[in-house]
Scaffold this motif. Sequence first.
Motif, mmCIF file in Angstrom:
data_model
loop_
_atom_site.group_PDB
_atom_site.id
_atom_site.type_symbol
_atom_site.label_atom_id
_atom_site.label_comp_id
_atom_site.label_asym_id
_atom_site.label_seq_id
_atom_site.Cartn_x
_atom_site.Cartn_y
_atom_site.Cartn_z
ATOM 1 N N PHE A 175 12.792 -0.827 6.245
ATOM 2 C CA PHE A 175 13.926 0.160 5.636
ATOM 3 C C PHE A 175 14.128 0.658 7.688
ATOM 4 C CE2 PHE A 175 13.436 1.672 1.845
ATOM 5 C CZ PHE A 175 12.034 0.795 0.552
ATOM 6 N N LEU A 222 6.285 11.578 -0.800
ATOM 7 C CA LEU A 222 5.429 11.234 0.573
ATOM 8 C C LEU A 222 5.722 12.246 1.691
ATOM 9 C CD1 LEU A 222 7.441 8.447 0.359
ATOM 10 C CD2 LEU A 222 5.892 7.357 1.726
ATOM 11 N N TYR A 255 9.637 13.260 0.902
ATOM 12 C CA TYR A 255 10.614 12.572 0.637
ATOM 13 C C TYR A 255 9.787 12.273 -1.046
ATOM 14 C CZ TYR A 255 12.552 12.214 5.260
ATOM 15 O OH TYR A 255 12.851 11.996 6.314
ATOM 16 N N GLN A 297 13.780 1.698 -4.959
ATOM 17 C CA GLN A 297 14.824 3.163 -4.540
ATOM 18 C C GLN A 297 13.689 2.931 -3.170
ATOM 19 O OE1 GLN A 297 17.615 5.173 -6.007
ATOM 20 N NE2 GLN A 297 17.156 4.029 -8.127
ATOM 21 N N PHE A 355 17.767 6.858 4.898
ATOM 22 C CA PHE A 355 17.098 5.555 4.786
ATOM 23 C C PHE A 355 18.482 4.687 4.354
ATOM 24 C CE2 PHE A 355 12.767 5.797 5.905
ATOM 25 C CZ PHE A 355 13.304 7.273 5.977
ATOM 26 N N LEU A 387 14.051 6.090 -0.041
ATOM 27 C CA LEU A 387 13.401 7.864 0.354
ATOM 28 C C LEU A 387 14.354 8.662 0.400
ATOM 29 C CD1 LEU A 387 10.860 5.348 1.387
ATOM 30 C CD2 LEU A 387 9.908 7.843 2.644
ATOM 31 N N PRO A 397 0.546 8.760 3.563
ATOM 32 C CA PRO A 397 0.117 7.361 2.551
ATOM 33 C C PRO A 397 1.246 7.372 0.901
ATOM 34 C CG PRO A 397 -1.278 8.529 2.677
ATOM 35 C CD PRO A 397 -0.795 9.103 3.509
ATOM 36 N N GLY A 398 1.383 8.732 0.791
ATOM 37 C CA GLY A 398 2.420 9.118 -0.387
ATOM 38 C C GLY A 398 1.438 9.133 -1.328
ATOM 39 N N THR A 399 2.012 9.959 -2.435
ATOM 40 C CA THR A 399 1.061 9.325 -4.146
ATOM 41 C C THR A 399 2.020 9.186 -4.857
ATOM 42 O OG1 THR A 399 0.035 12.166 -3.090
ATOM 43 C CG2 THR A 399 0.358 11.816 -5.825
ATOM 44 N N ARG A 400 1.879 8.925 -6.039
ATOM 45 C CA ARG A 400 1.914 7.857 -6.615
ATOM 46 C C ARG A 400 2.281 8.668 -8.047
ATOM 47 N NH1 ARG A 400 4.156 2.896 -7.543
ATOM 48 N NH2 ARG A 400 2.471 2.166 -5.653
ATOM 49 N N SER A 429 0.191 -1.126 -0.376
ATOM 50 C CA SER A 429 0.114 0.348 0.246
ATOM 51 C C SER A 429 0.632 1.548 -0.338
ATOM 52 C CB SER A 429 -0.950 0.027 0.926
ATOM 53 O OG SER A 429 -0.430 0.533 2.384
ATOM 54 N N ARG A 430 2.404 0.927 0.172
ATOM 55 C CA ARG A 430 3.292 2.426 0.077
ATOM 56 C C ARG A 430 3.016 3.336 1.717
ATOM 57 N NH1 ARG A 430 -0.016 4.377 -3.633
ATOM 58 N NH2 ARG A 430 -1.058 5.886 -3.240
ATOM 59 N N GLN A 431 2.239 2.827 2.029
ATOM 60 C CA GLN A 431 2.179 3.918 3.364
ATOM 61 C C GLN A 431 3.824 3.196 4.241
ATOM 62 O OE1 GLN A 431 -1.184 5.103 5.171
ATOM 63 N NE2 GLN A 431 1.038 6.013 6.633
ATOM 64 N N MET A 432 4.669 4.392 5.075
ATOM 65 C CA MET A 432 5.817 4.094 5.678
ATOM 66 C C MET A 432 5.177 4.085 7.237
ATOM 67 S SD MET A 432 8.882 3.733 4.354
ATOM 68 C CE MET A 432 10.063 4.750 4.705
ATOM 69 N N ILE A 464 7.308 7.947 -5.843
ATOM 70 C CA ILE A 464 5.974 8.297 -4.797
ATOM 71 C C ILE A 464 6.749 9.018 -4.381
ATOM 72 C CG2 ILE A 464 4.657 6.881 -2.538
ATOM 73 C CD1 ILE A 464 5.488 4.364 -4.211
ATOM 74 N N SER A 501 -4.190 10.438 -4.058
ATOM 75 C CA SER A 501 -2.969 9.627 -3.770
ATOM 76 C C SER A 501 -2.233 8.721 -5.400
ATOM 77 C CB SER A 501 -4.146 8.342 -3.702
ATOM 78 O OG SER A 501 -4.905 7.815 -4.715
ATOM 79 N N ARG A 502 -2.910 9.376 -6.486
ATOM 80 C CA ARG A 502 -2.228 8.294 -7.566
ATOM 81 C C ARG A 502 -2.199 9.546 -8.475
ATOM 82 N NH1 ARG A 502 -1.777 3.340 -8.954
ATOM 83 N NH2 ARG A 502 -2.190 2.744 -6.917
ATOM 84 N N GLN A 511 10.092 8.295 -3.286
ATOM 85 C CA GLN A 511 11.156 6.949 -3.754
ATOM 86 C C GLN A 511 10.957 7.118 -5.010
ATOM 87 O OE1 GLN A 511 8.348 5.069 -1.264
ATOM 88 N NE2 GLN A 511 10.088 3.149 -1.092
ATOM 89 N N THR A 543 18.539 0.875 1.730
ATOM 90 C CA THR A 543 18.218 0.746 0.432
ATOM 91 C C THR A 543 17.081 -0.093 1.313
ATOM 92 O OG1 THR A 543 19.880 -0.976 0.223
ATOM 93 C CG2 THR A 543 20.259 1.284 -0.488
#
Lengths: 118, 115
Positions: A91, B92, B35, B41, A108, B43, B108-111, A42-45, B90, B9-10, B37, A110
């Motif tokens: 990470f 964040l 950040y 890779q 961070f 962040l 939650p990030g933006t793709r 879901s990409r949430q950290m 992405i 979100s995207r 990403q 990798t």
Amino acid sequence: AQTVTQSQPEMSVQEAETVTLSCTYDTSESDYYLFWYKQPPSRQMILVIRQEAYKQQNATENRFSVNFQKAAKSFSLKISDSQLGDAAMYFCAYRSDAYGGATNKLIFGTGTLLAVQP
Amino acid sequence: SAVISQKPSRDICQRGTSLTIQCQVDSQVTMMFWYRQQPGQSLTLIATANQGSEATYESGFVIDKFPISRPNLTFSTLTVSNMSPEDSSIYLCSVVLGQGRDTQYFGPGTRLTVL
């Protein structure tokens, strides 16, 4: 400059088993924080656990614990009783506490992709 | 902890256009971070945004390409300008929370995909 190294690009563990993810870092500072973050698809950290460098006691959060070896500059994460929901990218991150942590910049590694087999 | 949301979100964008990403926090925070990403890779910090002052950019990132606004203590925007496929990532936002103000929590990030 500080660096964070995660030497295991991928790891796999059986459900209910224990797995350890490795992290080493390089710094000349004595005061800092270390973190493990989890990033599922879901990409949430998500913050998993944190460790203050001045504390000798290893941090624990339920099934997650760390082995912090300050002299060796090592910060490994142990996941006990692995569950399918633990599958994610993990990470390791470093944050200096110089200047009272004014910059708060996270550095961070990798990442390690953890697969959990049923 | 706090609730951190990002919009969109995207998105899929055309080369040469710009996209503004919003980050909203449900509590007042002093420091917000953006950040990037890139695919597969880790962040990389783009900039730190403090309310009432200019954002501080990391090496390799410039204000003309990534302008940031921080109009109040709960909101920030990051614009990705004049996009190219290399900007596909992405993005964040994060905020510092906790008693010691020493832990970052992420949105939650933006793709973003640039064609």
